[in-house]
Design an enzyme around this catalytic site. Structure first.
Site, short mmCIF file in Angstrom:
data_model
loop_
_atom_site.label_atom_id
_atom_site.label_comp_id
_atom_site.label_asym_id
_atom_site.label_seq_id
_atom_site.Cartn_x
_atom_site.Cartn_y
_atom_site.Cartn_z
N LYS A 1 16.00 36.23 25.82
CA LYS A 1 15.40 35.06 26.48
C LYS A 1 14.83 34.11 25.42
CE LYS A 1 10.86 37.19 26.97
NZ LYS A 1 9.66 37.29 27.78
N ARG B 1 0.85 40.77 36.60
CA ARG B 1 1.61 39.52 36.50
C ARG B 1 2.74 39.62 37.51
NH1 ARG B 1 3.80 38.18 30.47
NH2 ARG B 1 5.47 39.46 31.26
N TYR C 1 -3.39 13.42 5.17
CA TYR C 1 -4.24 12.86 6.23
C TYR C 1 -5.63 13.48 6.21
CZ TYR C 1 -0.27 10.64 8.59
OH TYR C 1 0.79 9.86 8.91
N MET D 1 3.44 15.54 10.47
CA MET D 1 4.55 15.71 11.41
C MET D 1 5.84 16.16 10.71
SD MET D 1 5.89 13.03 14.31
CE MET D 1 4.30 12.71 14.99
C1 PLP Z 1 10.01 41.75 30.99
C2 PLP Z 1 10.10 41.89 29.51
N1 PLP Z 1 10.73 42.95 28.99
C3 PLP Z 1 10.85 43.13 27.65
C4 PLP Z 1 10.32 42.21 26.76
C5 PLP Z 1 10.47 42.43 25.27
O1 PLP Z 1 9.22 42.70 24.69
P1 PLP Z 1 9.09 42.90 23.10
O2 PLP Z 1 9.56 41.63 22.50
O3 PLP Z 1 7.64 43.14 22.89
O4 PLP Z 1 9.96 44.05 22.74
C6 PLP Z 1 9.66 41.09 27.26
C7 PLP Z 1 9.08 40.11 26.34
O5 PLP Z 1 8.13 39.46 26.54
C8 PLP Z 1 9.55 40.92 28.67
O6 PLP Z 1 8.93 39.86 29.20
#
Ligand code: PLP
Length: 375
Positions: free
Chosen positions: A35, A133, A262, A310
């Site tokens: 992700k 969550r 700056y 920047m």
């Molecule tokens: C649902 C879920 N599973 C697994 C992971 C992976 O976690 P990590 O990067 O700590 O291994 C994440 C990361 O935030 C997550 O949101």
């Protein structure tokens, strides 16, 4: 020639994947968390490399990320961790993309889409065992399962939960989560769900809580070469995958008493040699590193002086011989025998390596090194 660039070493990714592999029980498989553009490392090339290495699933946050992987030719099953919207259900079923379910209205939409397409839709259901969550609260999981059971056209392929503090030395809360997770799995079995994958472990969980590996683990940060925290009880050697590099844009000798950058936050106490580098907070290089961070030039540390702006930073190279314009400088990664790590930068920025990677990974000039897959 770009002013700055990110290098992604895919051989390091493969090495880290093997480190995960070697840490697992024999029957446990891996869902590679890709992700957020693979934590800034480039989702598609990372996913291709993981697929080649023997990853069983890919995990993304959003449906469009899963579609992007499919369009790039990735065939592995994909789990959308944040679930999918009703209007995306048809596409998901057609493209073998699995949603995580935690809401009954989403489950009904998926069932409806499955019936329309005359297909069975696989999904994973998320139970909240103590993160507070996303997920069905463990207290109401039984009633959720009861209602889910009534919906046609669905196949529960997996049940997941997520650790909130597996990276802390004290595992009390994690153990409570594992116990609640086991209860949730038992409930699902009693309702007659025939699921193949139970999964709760992120990187920290798979390292420190081996009894919580179940059939699938979901590492993210470990794959990218950073330990989940410095409290991990069973760390393994990892190789950083990302490096950030640039070239010296200008070097000049400045007199004592010269304010730099700056806000005049640094004034030279004596005559100094200052190098200006074309990287700034627009490149994800945090302003919190002002007067704190360091870069590597000719294998030596050059401390930041003045504010990160920047597009530019200024570093003290008085002590480094023969620094020239166009010399390569490493802002994250190794040069010679020294290394600037994401953990070091995170500590200075009062954050975690995850955020450093996501920020620096937005650099538009990314070079992928040592790929094992062919395009
Ligand atoms: C649902 C879920 N599973 C697994 C992971 C992976 O976690 P990590 O990067 O700590 O291994 C994440 C990361 O935030 C997550 O949101």
């Amino acid at each position: 020639m770009p002013l700055s660039w990110v290098e992604i070493d895919l051989s390091a990714l493969r090495y880290n994947f093997m480190q995960v592999r070697q840490h697992l029980l024999r029957e446990t498989q891996i869902l590679g968390v890709v992700k957020s553009d693979a934590y800034g490392h480039g989702m598609v090339p990372v996913a291709k490399e993981l697929a080649q290495s023997g990853c069983r699933f890919l995990g993304v946050s959003k449906y469009w990320e899963a579609e992007k992987l499919r369009n790039a030719g990735l065939k592995l099953p994909i789990l959308v961790l944040l679930g999918i919207e009703p209007e995306e259900m048809h596409g998901a079923i057609a493209q073998n993309i699995r949603p995580v379910l935690f809401r009954l209205d989403h489950a009904r939409s998926l069932s409806h889409a499955a019936m329309k397409l005359q297909k069975t839709a696989p999904f994973h259901v998320k139970v909240d065992t103590g993160m507070g969550r996303l997920g069905v609260p463990h207290e109401t999981f039984s009633s959720f399962l009861g209602q889910l059971k009534e919906l046609p056209g669905l196949h529960m392929e997996g049940i997941l939960s997520h650790f909130s503090a597996a990276d802390e030395a004290d595992k009390t809360h994690s153990e409570l989560q594992v116990a609640r997770f086991r209860e949730a799995l038992q409930l699902a079995r009693e309702y007659g769900f025939n699921f193949s994958y139970a999964h709760i472990a992120n990187s920290a969980g798979l390292l420190d809580l081996p009894h919580a590996q179940f059939q699938l683990v979901r590492p993210g940060i470990m794959l990218y070469g950073s330990p989940p925290s410095d409290e991990i009880l069973h760390p393994v050697p990892l190789r950083p995958v990302m490096a950030l590099k640039t070239r010296v844009m200008q070097v000049k000798q400045v007199p004592a008493g010269q304010p730099i950058g700056y806000g005049k936050t640094f004034t030279t106490p004596r005559s100094m040699k200052i190098a200006t580098l074309p990287v700034g907070y627009d490149d994800g290089y945090s302003r919190l590193l002002s007067n704190q961070g360091a870069v590597l030039i000719k294998g030596q540390r050059a401390p930041l002086v003045g504010r990160v702006s920047m597009n530019l930073i200024t570093v003290d190279v008085t002590h480094i011989q023969n620094v020239c314009e166009e010399d390569e400088s490493v802002l994250l990664g190794q040069q010679g025998t020294d290394r600037i790590s994401a953990e070091e930068m995170a500590c200075l920025c009062k954050t975690i390596s995850y955020e450093i990677f996501c920020s620096l990974g937005r650099n538009r000039n990314r070079h992928f090194l040592n790929a094992s897959f062919s395009e």
